[in-house]
Design a protein around this motif. Structure first.
Motif, short mmCIF file in Angstrom:
data_model
loop_
_atom_site.label_atom_id
_atom_site.label_comp_id
_atom_site.label_asym_id
_atom_site.label_seq_id
_atom_site.Cartn_x
_atom_site.Cartn_y
_atom_site.Cartn_z
N ALA B 354 0.84 -1.21 0.00
CA ALA B 354 0.00 0.00 0.00
C ALA B 354 0.88 1.25 0.00
CB ALA B 354 -0.92 -0.02 1.22
N GLU B 355 2.00 1.21 0.71
CA GLU B 355 2.91 2.36 0.71
C GLU B 355 3.46 2.62 -0.69
OE1 GLU B 355 4.55 1.33 5.18
OE2 GLU B 355 6.02 1.66 3.56
N LEU B 356 3.81 1.55 -1.37
CA LEU B 356 4.32 1.71 -2.74
C LEU B 356 3.28 2.35 -3.64
CD1 LEU B 356 6.31 -1.43 -3.99
CD2 LEU B 356 7.09 0.91 -3.70
N LEU B 357 2.05 1.91 -3.48
CA LEU B 357 0.99 2.48 -4.32
C LEU B 357 0.75 3.94 -3.97
CD1 LEU B 357 -1.47 -0.53 -4.54
CD2 LEU B 357 -0.20 0.54 -6.41
N GLU B 358 0.87 4.28 -2.70
CA GLU B 358 0.71 5.70 -2.34
C GLU B 358 1.79 6.55 -2.98
OE1 GLU B 358 0.56 6.15 1.91
OE2 GLU B 358 -1.16 4.79 2.06
N ARG B 359 2.99 6.00 -3.08
CA ARG B 359 4.10 6.75 -3.67
C ARG B 359 3.96 6.90 -5.18
NH1 ARG B 359 9.54 3.89 -1.29
NH2 ARG B 359 8.71 3.57 0.81
N HIS B 360 3.44 5.88 -5.84
CA HIS B 360 3.57 5.83 -7.30
C HIS B 360 2.25 5.77 -8.07
CE1 HIS B 360 7.88 5.56 -6.95
NE2 HIS B 360 7.75 4.56 -6.08
N ALA B 361 1.13 5.55 -7.41
CA ALA B 361 -0.13 5.46 -8.18
C ALA B 361 -0.62 6.85 -8.56
CB ALA B 361 -1.17 4.72 -7.35
#
Lengths: 140, 361
Positions: B354-361
């Motif tokens: 979820a953190e990755l998606l917050e950074r890159h989505a």
């Protein structure tokens, strides 16, 4: 031992390589082995692809790094032997043609002995599904 | 152009074109003579409509199950692929000279016409012929009850990889989960943690596309989409125990080589399965000695080293190997890449994703 005036070339359609940010990955589809090389090794691989003779490769390394001619020649020769042994390159049969000469380049970082790291974890997996025959792109 | 046949699959004097005609005629005869056994379904593979027709209710059930999350209504347009299969065990109809191989562990073989447009794939219990230009695949199954677990989880694997490749959809050995259509691709060899990551995320409410094979497609806007192929997962016994919610649905292997259990996720959490996602970042799972999972930047070459070997060596890319390798390199150069270091606290993996998606989505 490979003569220093010889050139190498990647070994056909089963071998593919990529150099990104000073590191190389080389794959051999024929046997499932793949390899990585560090900065100096990847520089040598690019010279292989350019068709440079081994002695010119050693000169190029000497120009780019702080390394003696003797060490550069020895390292290039050893790496070339390894690449041939692993079936990643073959020695060109166009004797007498030494390919491009090294061009002047900016000095790179400190020299480190080029190493070819071998990975064999894929070879056992080749048996999972029938290997496809050599299929080209779909005709237009 | 025959590879590794061992001789057992070759019918002397029979060309690939004749193989196709024999299989098509065999399918036609089975379809005509067994109306009760006919099954037809449509699926969406890589955004394209695909029509299956199968003669044999048991075979149909086995094959359709692996694609059930991709099922769709019949399309008005021409299918992008037509598949016809029949089961000799149920219909009693075979092909002259085509025999099952008793050793279910035996490796199969593929051979092609001289121009490469017709590919015959033979396995111990199956034989298919695929016309790449016409997008037409016919196949015989000796007895669906003797299909391997691998074939049940990934029916027509090689053939479908080739079909995807011909559509410029590159099958990669990876997992893929998403939220609201924004996906994280997991690359790495077997045992690296792709399944652990994908299945933990599925349980946590993420959209699940795959834990093993993903169709990678360059979209018109320059981004990449990941397409789901199969809804199966194969887990070793110890691994399976880490996912109690899957245990009741696990089917153990029957053959010596089948040391994993097969789980068809459409039987477990069908609402969590999804067809496609826009890939926003790549995570490279690896098991480390730590309590909590964490993310660390990875270089493009590290990502290529994790993703390319199993994607390109295991798949039918011979002949266009260098091109496919280059395509994968271009993809990885275009997208953020991270190590996903898996600690002992599996429950925290979805938080990192979820953190990755917050950074890159």
């Amino acid at each position: 031992m490979i003569e220093s005036n010889c050139r190498l070339r990647p070994n056909g359609a089963d071998v593919a390589a990529k150099v990104i940010d000073g590191e190389a990955i080389i794959m051999n589809l024929a046997n499932g082995l793949y390899f990585s090389m560090d900065e100096v090794g990847s520089a040598v691989w690019e010279m292989v692809e350019s068709g440079m003779a081994l002695d010119h490769m050693a000169e190029a390394l000497q120009a780019r790094y702080e390394v003696s001619a003797e060490t550069a020649r020895a390292d290039v020769g050893r790496l070339a032997e390894q690449l041939v042994e692993e079936g990643l390159v073959i020695v060109s049969d166009d004797a007498g043609q030494t390919g491009p000469s090294p061009e002047p380049v900016e000095s790179a970082g400190p020299y480190a002995t080029p190493t070819l790291t071998r990975y064999d974890d894929m070879a056992d997996l080749l048996a999972l599904d029938p290997p496809m025959p050599g299929l080209g792109a779909l005709p237009e | 152009m025959t590879t590794d046949t061992g001789g057992v699959y070759v019918r002397p004097g029979v060309s690939p074109a004749q193989e196709f005609d024999d299989l098509r005629n065999g399918f036609g005869a089975a379809w005509a003579s067994h109306p009760d056994g006919r099954r037809e379904r449509w699926f969406t593979f890589a955004d394209r409509p695909v029509r299956f027709r199968i003669v044999g209710s048991g075979l149909a059930e086995d094959v359709f199950r692996a694609f059930s999350h991709l099922e769709r209504a019949p399309a008005d347009e021409e299918p992008a692929l037509t598949i016809g299969l029949w089961d000799e065990g149920e219909t009693g109809l075979g092909v002259d000279g085509v025999m099952p191989h008793d050793d279910l562990n035996a490796q199969g073989a593929s051979f092609a016409s001289d121009d490469g447009t017709l590919v015959v794939t033979a396995r111990p219990q199956t034989r298919t012929a695929y016309r790449r230009v016409e997008r037409d695949l016919c196949g015989w199954v000796a007895d669906h009850r003797r299909l391997t677990q691998y074939e049940l989880g990934r029916p027509l694997h090689s053939e479908l990889m080739l079909w995807h490749k011909d559509r410029d959809v590159q099958a990669v050995h990876a997992g893929l989960v998403a939220r609201n259509g924004d996906g994280i691709l997991f690359g790495g060899p077997g045992g690296s943690g792709k399944s652990t990551t994908a299945l933990t995320c599925l349980r946590a409410g993420f959209e699940y596309m795959a834990d093993d094979y993903v169709g990678l497609e360059l979209a018109e806007d320059g981004a990449y989409d990941g397409h789901s192929l199969f809804c199966s997962t194969h887990l070793e016994p110890d691994h399976l125990q880490r996912f109690p919610y899957l245990v009741p649905h696990a089917v153990p292997g029957r053959l010596p080589r089948e040391d994993k259990s097969l789980v068809l996720l459409s039987n477990v959490l069908p609402e969590g399965l999804s067809r496609k996602a826009r890939i926003r970042a790549v995570a490279l799972p690896r098991v480390v000695d730590a309590d909590r999972p964490r993310l660390r930047p990875a270089s493009t070459i590290e990502a290529l080293l994790r993703l390319a070997p199993s994607s390109l060596i295991l798949l039918p890319y011979a002949g266009t190997f260098a091109t496919e390798f280059e395509k994968l390199s271009v993809f990885l150069e275009s997208i953020p890449t991270y190590w996903l270091e898996l600690g002992r606290e599996m429950e925290e993996i979805p938080e990192r994703i979820a953190e990755l998606l917050e950074r890159h989505a």
